[in-house]
Design a protein around this motif. Sequence first.
Motif, PDB file in Angstrom:
ATOM      1  N   PHE A  42      -0.865  -8.039   1.688  1.00 53.35           N
ATOM      2  CA  PHE A  42      -0.795  -6.651   2.144  1.00 53.35           C
ATOM      3  C   PHE A  42       0.169  -5.891   1.243  1.00 53.35           C
ATOM      4  CE2 PHE A  42       1.305  -3.291   4.545  1.00 53.35           C
ATOM      5  CZ  PHE A  42       0.219  -2.587   5.053  1.00 53.35           C
ATOM      6  N   LEU A  43      -0.288  -4.774   0.706  1.00 50.84           N
ATOM      7  CA  LEU A  43       0.541  -3.923  -0.138  1.00 50.84           C
ATOM      8  C   LEU A  43       0.638  -2.539   0.477  1.00 50.84           C
ATOM      9  CD1 LEU A  43      -1.656  -5.525  -2.385  1.00 50.84           C
ATOM     10  CD2 LEU A  43       0.423  -5.040  -3.704  1.00 50.84           C
ATOM     11  N   SER A  44       1.818  -1.934   0.368  1.00 52.88           N
ATOM     12  CA  SER A  44       1.953  -0.538   0.792  1.00 52.88           C
ATOM     13  C   SER A  44       2.974   0.157  -0.091  1.00 52.88           C
ATOM     14  CB  SER A  44       2.345  -0.440   2.272  1.00 52.88           C
ATOM     15  OG  SER A  44       3.687  -0.825   2.487  1.00 52.88           O
ATOM     16  N   TRP A  45       2.908   1.489  -0.106  1.00 53.01           N
ATOM     17  CA  TRP A  45       3.731   2.274  -1.016  1.00 53.01           C
ATOM     18  C   TRP A  45       3.941   3.660  -0.444  1.00 53.01           C
ATOM     19  CZ3 TRP A  45      -1.072   0.248  -1.857  1.00 53.01           C
ATOM     20  CH2 TRP A  45      -2.149   1.150  -1.896  1.00 53.01           C
ATOM     21  N   ARG A  46       4.881   4.382  -1.057  1.00 52.70           N
ATOM     22  CA  ARG A  46       5.237   5.707  -0.563  1.00 52.70           C
ATOM     23  C   ARG A  46       4.273   6.774  -1.067  1.00 52.70           C
ATOM     24  NH1 ARG A  46      10.834   4.353  -2.627  1.00 52.70           N
ATOM     25  NH2 ARG A  46      11.936   3.504  -0.811  1.00 52.70           N
ATOM     26  N   PHE A  70      -4.736   6.726  -5.761  1.00 52.56           N
ATOM     27  CA  PHE A  70      -3.992   5.635  -6.360  1.00 52.56           C
ATOM     28  C   PHE A  70      -4.931   4.559  -6.905  1.00 52.56           C
ATOM     29  CE2 PHE A  70      -1.326   7.490  -3.059  1.00 52.56           C
ATOM     30  CZ  PHE A  70      -0.154   7.747  -3.771  1.00 52.56           C
ATOM     31  N   ASP A  71      -4.449   3.887  -7.955  1.00 53.67           N
ATOM     32  CA  ASP A  71      -5.095   2.704  -8.510  1.00 53.67           C
ATOM     33  C   ASP A  71      -4.142   1.524  -8.385  1.00 53.67           C
ATOM     34  OD1 ASP A  71      -7.341   4.143  -9.311  1.00 53.67           O
ATOM     35  OD2 ASP A  71      -6.522   4.549 -11.300  1.00 53.67           O
ATOM     36  N   LEU A  72      -4.690   0.368  -8.017  1.00 56.50           N
ATOM     37  CA  LEU A  72      -3.930  -0.878  -7.993  1.00 56.50           C
ATOM     38  C   LEU A  72      -4.499  -1.817  -9.045  1.00 56.50           C
ATOM     39  CD1 LEU A  72      -3.314  -1.918  -4.261  1.00 56.50           C
ATOM     40  CD2 LEU A  72      -1.572  -1.697  -6.038  1.00 56.50           C
ATOM     41  N   THR A 119      -2.235   4.718   1.545  1.00 57.23           N
ATOM     42  CA  THR A 119      -0.965   4.175   1.058  1.00 57.23           C
ATOM     43  C   THR A 119      -0.757   2.721   1.466  1.00 57.23           C
ATOM     44  OG1 THR A 119       0.129   5.182   2.977  1.00 57.23           O
ATOM     45  CG2 THR A 119       0.209   6.395   0.899  1.00 57.23           C
ATOM     46  N   CYS A 120      -1.845   2.015   1.756  1.00 56.97           N
ATOM     47  CA  CYS A 120      -1.766   0.580   1.963  1.00 56.97           C
ATOM     48  C   CYS A 120      -3.107  -0.045   1.604  1.00 56.97           C
ATOM     49  CB  CYS A 120      -1.348   0.215   3.384  1.00 56.97           C
ATOM     50  SG  CYS A 120      -2.530   0.662   4.662  1.00 56.97           S
ATOM     51  N   PHE A 121      -3.088  -1.344   1.302  1.00 57.39           N
ATOM     52  CA  PHE A 121      -4.288  -2.040   0.867  1.00 57.39           C
ATOM     53  C   PHE A 121      -4.109  -3.530   1.127  1.00 57.39           C
ATOM     54  CE2 PHE A 121      -6.670  -4.345  -2.457  1.00 57.39           C
ATOM     55  CZ  PHE A 121      -7.946  -3.857  -2.211  1.00 57.39           C
ATOM     56  N   PRO A 166      -2.811  -2.885   8.447  1.00 53.68           N
ATOM     57  CA  PRO A 166      -3.417  -1.741   7.751  1.00 53.68           C
ATOM     58  C   PRO A 166      -3.453  -0.494   8.632  1.00 53.68           C
ATOM     59  CG  PRO A 166      -4.773  -3.719   7.526  1.00 53.68           C
ATOM     60  CD  PRO A 166      -3.750  -4.022   8.574  1.00 53.68           C
ATOM     61  N   THR A 167      -3.431   0.665   7.983  1.00 50.68           N
ATOM     62  CA  THR A 167      -3.544   1.935   8.701  1.00 50.68           C
ATOM     63  C   THR A 167      -4.274   2.950   7.833  1.00 50.68           C
ATOM     64  OG1 THR A 167      -2.331   3.721   9.804  1.00 50.68           O
ATOM     65  CG2 THR A 167      -1.300   2.738   7.875  1.00 50.68           C
TER      66      THR A 167
END
Length: 561
Positions: free
Chosen positions: A41-45, A56-58, A81-83, A524-525
């Motif tokens: 799980f990744l999240s960011w501001r 966004f690109d990851l 802002t999450c993946f 996730p959200t």
Amino acid sequence: MRRVSLIVLAAFWLSMPASARAGEALDRGLVALQQTGGGVFLSWRRLATDPASTEFDLVRCELDERGLPRAAVSRRVGGRTCFVDADVRPGARYRYSLYARNHALPGASVEITVQDKPRPWLSIPLAGAYEVKSVGVGDLDGDGQLEFVIKQPDFNTDPYQKPGYWKRSETTYTLEAYKLDGTLLWTYDMGWAIEAGTWYSPYVVYDVDGDGRAEVYCKAGEGDPREDSGLVTSGPEYLVKLDGRTGRITARTDWLTRDGFAEYNRYQRNFLTVAYLDGEHPCLVMQRGTYNLIKIRAMNRDLTTLWEWQSTQEQERHSGQGSHDLIAADVDGDGRDELVIGAAVIDDNGRGLWTLAKGHPDACHVADVLPDRPGLEIFYGFETKQETGGLCLVDARTGEMLWAHSEPTRHVHSQGMAADVLADSPGMEVYAGERDLPIRWLYSADGRLLRAYEQESLSPRPLWWDGDRIHEVCVEESIRRWEGPSLLDLDGRVVAVLDALGDWREEVFVSAPGELRIFTTTIPTDVVRPCLLEDHLYRMHVASQTSGYYSGAHVGATDRP
């Protein structure tokens, strides 16, 4: 002419983005944790300066045994802002990099190794086997990442001279600054002139001088002025400024004097916070006193006094109205912060704005409790005995009572709660209870008694955790929904709840022997909103959490997710 100028200034100030007053130029705060059921799980501001169209690109790179990339996968994740990256292998090491396609801010990266038994927290190992008393956050080196300034050990003595309260300090307090990767930047010993208790040792982490790096400000003394009993009743007292990068003292000024206070328990109540008194520049504010005489001094970036205030100079009764925290908030909508000292408010110019004259409140929450009503409200729970109004909600601008608990109260105790925990009740719910009786009350925002409880926690800590717009709560060592099952067990003592990493949801800081653990959600959200630290009211709350008793942070009137 002056009135017109002030109106123009206030209008300009209110039109600025939240980050212009928040004090930090934050990076993306990218964080990666494994989910219990599998995947990373990744999240960011999301930042207040991001255009609405920001996407966004990851990029994920698998790393070989030397740490070199050998495969790359790119994903467009849109504006969220999450993946969740479900396509990961146990034992593999990955580097994730995040890019905003229409923003000049540099990308962010984080590495993670997929474990067989993932742990649900990030760990900051401490320099010893002690536990954390409190934690403050700020960007100490100006790189956009938050650092963490802890106070240790987890020991507390209270100035109240009743057996079982005050006890001799076993050691001195030490402030320590850490980066998220565990790097210890510096330590600062507060010394024997500062007794090891909450009320003797306020500190603040914030960029007051405007150089793009947070400083640390704290109360200080000289040498070892302890009496044979262990009490500190004499000796010089100072406010000192510590360089955020080194911990060295770079400036000093006198603390508010002990003069005029009746006794030790009265003058050993000290606060420190930050407020934007002119709506544009951060100022330092120190306070001495809670239960009778109260003194306040406001200072600019150079520690030059802007104004001083004493409760005795007001015609109305302001003495004894102090709470257990000192909150900066723009309660009257003029673009400048006022100081909520408890059951009274001091205007930005150092004059009393209003007082309830009801005595000392244990619970004091400045928040947008009634979102359909303009401005902020304040929820109180009073330690002082009350025939009515021991719990009440007032207009933050005027002190007008909006509703009040109608029955007598003896001693409403601890911090209580203000949070939106019930989806079927508009606005926030507020909660507090008696110290000596097994009774707690949950009220709706408009003053309807919703529930009465026995033996529940007196200070549940609300937080946004599971991804919807309703608060969850930290109770003892677990995160759960209100009147619901536990979502996550926390192994250790909760010391703070705030949005420090990842998306807008909040992290839980937990003290364990030799370790500061940061629990961050892996749920996730689809809800997207800017980082909470860019909300002015929220950031001012966070700045004050290392002074006085811990109190939760609230977002401003227009910034609820």
